[in-house]
Design a protein around this motif. Structure first.
Motif: not given
Length: 152
Positions: A111-134
Motif C-alpha cells: 500500500r505504501a509503495l503504491m501510494e508513493q508511486l501515485r504521488s509521483t504521477g505514475e498511472q496505476m490501474g484501479g481495482a477490478a469491478p466488484f463481481s457476483q463471484a466476489d
C-alpha cells in the motif's frame, strides 16, 4: 439474548451490507454499521448504527477501538485491517478474502509503495469491478468465519 459475536462494517463504501445483515441475523450477531454519514439500514434490534465525526479515519478509529477476538471486521482498508488484527479480530474484505496476521505486513508495505508511486504521477490501474463471484465468495467466507468464531 446475548449476541454470539459482533460484526463491524466499515460501511461508507461497503458493497455487501445486505449480505452481512442476512448472515449476521442467522448467526445471532450484533452488527455495527459505522460510517461518516447517515446510511439507511434496516430497523432490526441486532443492527446498530454509529455515525462518527467527519474525518478520514474516524470510522476506522471507532472500529479499531471496539473490535476484539469475538469480532469480525468488514473492510477494504488495509490500515484498519492491521489495527483490527492487532485486537485479534477476524478481518474480511468485501470480496471475501481474509486479511491475516501473516500477510498484513506485506499488504501495508505494498500500500505504501503504491501510494508513493501515485504521488509521483505514475498511472496505476484501479481495482477490478466488484463481481457476483466476489459477492458469493464473501457470503461463504462470512458464514464460515461466524461458524468458526461461535465454535471457539
Amino acid at each position: 439474548m446475548q449476541p454470539d459475536l459482533t460484526i463491524y462494517i466499515d460501511a461508507d463504501a461497503c458493497p455487501v451490507k445486505n449480505e452481512i445483515f442476512k448472515v449476521g441475523e442467522r448467526h445471532n450477531a450484533l452488527i455495527w454499521v459505522v460510517s461518516n454519514s447517515f446510511l439507511q439500514v434496516p430497523r432490526m434490534p441486532f443492527i446498530k448504527q454509529m455515525v462518527v465525526d467527519a474525518g478520514p479515519d474516524e470510522a476506522d478509529n471507532w472500529i479499531a477501538d471496539n473490535c476484539d477476538e469475538k469480532s469480525i471486521a468488514i473492510t477494504a482498508d488495509i490500515l484498519l485491517a492491521e489495527r483490527a488484527l492487532e485486537n485479534n479480530a477476524v478481518v474480511l474484505k468485501p470480496d471475501g478474502k481474509a486479511f491475516t496476521k501473516e500477510m498484513i505486513g506485506a499488504a501495508v508495505a505494498t500500500r505504501a509503495l503504491m501510494e508513493q508511486l501515485r504521488s509521483t504521477g505514475e498511472q496505476m490501474g484501479g481495482a477490478a469491478p466488484f463481481s457476483q463471484a466476489d459477492r458469493s465468495r464473501f457470503l461463504q467466507a462470512l458464514h464460515e468465519a461466524c461458524v468458526k468464531m461461535k465454535a471457539s
